[in-house]
Design an enzyme around this catalytic site. Structure first.
Site, PDB file in Angstrom:
ATOM      1  N   SER A   1       0.820  -1.221   0.000  1.00 54.53           N
ATOM      2  CA  SER A   1       0.000   0.000   0.000  1.00 54.53           C
ATOM      3  C   SER A   1       0.850   1.266   0.000  1.00 54.53           C
ATOM      4  O   SER A   1       2.000   1.265   0.443  1.00 54.53           O
ATOM      5  CB  SER A   1      -0.899   0.017   1.234  1.00 54.53           C
TER       6      SER A   1
HETATM    7  N1  SAH Z   1      -0.694  -4.583   3.752  1.00 49.96           N
HETATM    8  C1  SAH Z   1      -0.165  -5.157   2.543  1.00 49.96           C
HETATM    9  C2  SAH Z   1      -1.192  -5.026   1.438  1.00 49.96           C
HETATM   10  C3  SAH Z   1      -1.096  -6.096   0.462  1.00 49.96           C
HETATM   11  S1  SAH Z   1      -2.382  -6.036  -0.752  1.00 49.96           S
HETATM   12  C4  SAH Z   1       1.112  -4.456   2.131  1.00 49.96           C
HETATM   13  O1  SAH Z   1       1.175  -3.233   2.279  1.00 49.96           O
HETATM   14  O2  SAH Z   1       2.012  -5.111   1.626  1.00 49.96           O
HETATM   15  C5  SAH Z   1      -3.674  -6.940   0.037  1.00 49.96           C
HETATM   16  C6  SAH Z   1      -3.372  -8.351   0.411  1.00 49.96           C
HETATM   17  O3  SAH Z   1      -4.581  -8.957   0.841  1.00 49.96           O
HETATM   18  C7  SAH Z   1      -2.849  -9.220  -0.730  1.00 49.96           C
HETATM   19  O4  SAH Z   1      -1.609  -9.755  -0.379  1.00 49.96           O
HETATM   20  C8  SAH Z   1      -3.921 -10.307  -0.875  1.00 49.96           C
HETATM   21  O5  SAH Z   1      -3.402 -11.561  -1.240  1.00 49.96           O
HETATM   22  C9  SAH Z   1      -4.528 -10.326   0.515  1.00 49.96           C
HETATM   23  N2  SAH Z   1      -5.887 -10.893   0.597  1.00 49.96           N
HETATM   24  C10 SAH Z   1      -6.886 -10.797  -0.335  1.00 49.96           C
HETATM   25  N3  SAH Z   1      -7.986 -11.462   0.102  1.00 49.96           N
HETATM   26  C11 SAH Z   1      -7.660 -11.980   1.327  1.00 49.96           C
HETATM   27  C12 SAH Z   1      -8.369 -12.775   2.268  1.00 49.96           C
HETATM   28  N4  SAH Z   1      -9.631 -13.191   2.059  1.00 49.96           N
HETATM   29  N5  SAH Z   1      -7.738 -13.119   3.407  1.00 49.96           N
HETATM   30  C13 SAH Z   1      -6.451 -12.740   3.656  1.00 49.96           C
HETATM   31  N6  SAH Z   1      -5.729 -11.999   2.792  1.00 49.96           N
HETATM   32  C14 SAH Z   1      -6.325 -11.607   1.641  1.00 49.96           C
END
Ligand code: SAH
Length: 236
Positions: A83
């Site tokens: 993010s």
């Molecule tokens: N906070 C992270 C954001 C990653 S993007 C960072 O800054 O690196 C969002 C993430 O949510 C992705 O890695 C995706 O795989 C995960 N995600 C999507 N659906 C999900 C679910 N149902 N349960 C857990 N993680 C999920």
């Protein structure tokens, strides 16, 4: 002609070195905190300190590392993104962590937000639905010495009942509506910060007060969708 080529290679190597030096990263981090985070109104000193301490470039894939402190999300593989720094700071500030909390994070991705939370709370429980990302972030966070984080490969729609209730919950992928299990697993008085929607999304902060939901819209946002378990398996 030959000399030109040699000069070009030397300049290239110099720029590469300059772009990657630790000092450069430090300066870019300072600049990010001032121009992207403080300038937009994040004032919580503990949050700002954590953003100073955690080195974002360690969570970014090598090919994008020089862009680590830019004002935007970046790819982390598996079609997912780390993010935007301001959004990480804003969401963290909204959780109002004092230091003794048990926090649940859904969507661990790179592990950057997880590390920020671990600097500010007592324990962090982090769930990531894509196995390669869960493994990678777990390994990195361990290498960085965090002992108050547990990462699990699993479906965030279910929360993590074994460790509930949580004083704070943060979701960094967007569901269409707030998953009921998450609200159930929130402790009385706790905050849940979550983007909600599909194409148009709104960042919301929910609080549980005497068992009831209060909800406040913060700003429009754009997150990757929260995947259902089946969708995550179809990808492989
Ligand atoms: N906070 C992270 C954001 C990653 S993007 C960072 O800054 O690196 C969002 C993430 O949510 C992705 O890695 C995706 O795989 C995960 N995600 C999507 N659906 C999900 C679910 N149902 N349960 C857990 N993680 C999920």
């Amino acid at each position: 002609m030959r000399l030109n080529r040699i000069l070009l290679v030397i300049t290239g190597l110099f720029l590469l070195g300059a772009g990657y030096s630790e000092e450069r990263f430090y300066m870019r981090k300072e600049n990010m905190i001032n121009s992207q985070i403080k300038a937009r109104g994040v004032t919580n000193e503990r949050v700002l300190k954590a953003m100073h301490k955690v080195e974002r470039h360690l969570f970014v894939p090598p090919m994008y590392r020089h862009l680590s402190y830019g004002d935007h999300p970046l790819p982390i593989g598996e079609d997912q993104t780390i993010s935007q720094p301001y959004i990480v700071a804003l969401m963290t500030e909204l959780l109002e962590l004092k230091g003794g909390e048990k926090v649940l994070e859904i969507g661990t991705g790179s592990g950057y937000q997880t590390a920020i939370l671990a600097e500010l709370a007592k324990e962090v429980y982090a769930i990531e639905i894509l196995e390669p990302l869960a493994e990678r972030s777990q390994k990195l966070l361990k290498e960085l010495g965090y002992e108050n984080i547990k990462v699990k490969h699993g479906d965030g729609f279910l929360g993590w009942p074994e460790y509930a209730p949580f004083d704070a919950i943060i979701v960094t992928c967007a569901p269409k509506a707030v998953p009921p299990a998450l609200f159930e697993q929130l402790a009385e008085g706790g905050s849940l910060v979550i983007p909600v929607g599909t194409y148009w999304q709104e960042l919301k902060r929910l609080k549980k007060i005497q068992g009831k939901i209060t909800s406040k819209s913060i700003i429009p946002v754009r997150f990757v969708p929260m995947l259902r378990d089946k969708e995550s398996k179809k990808r492989f």
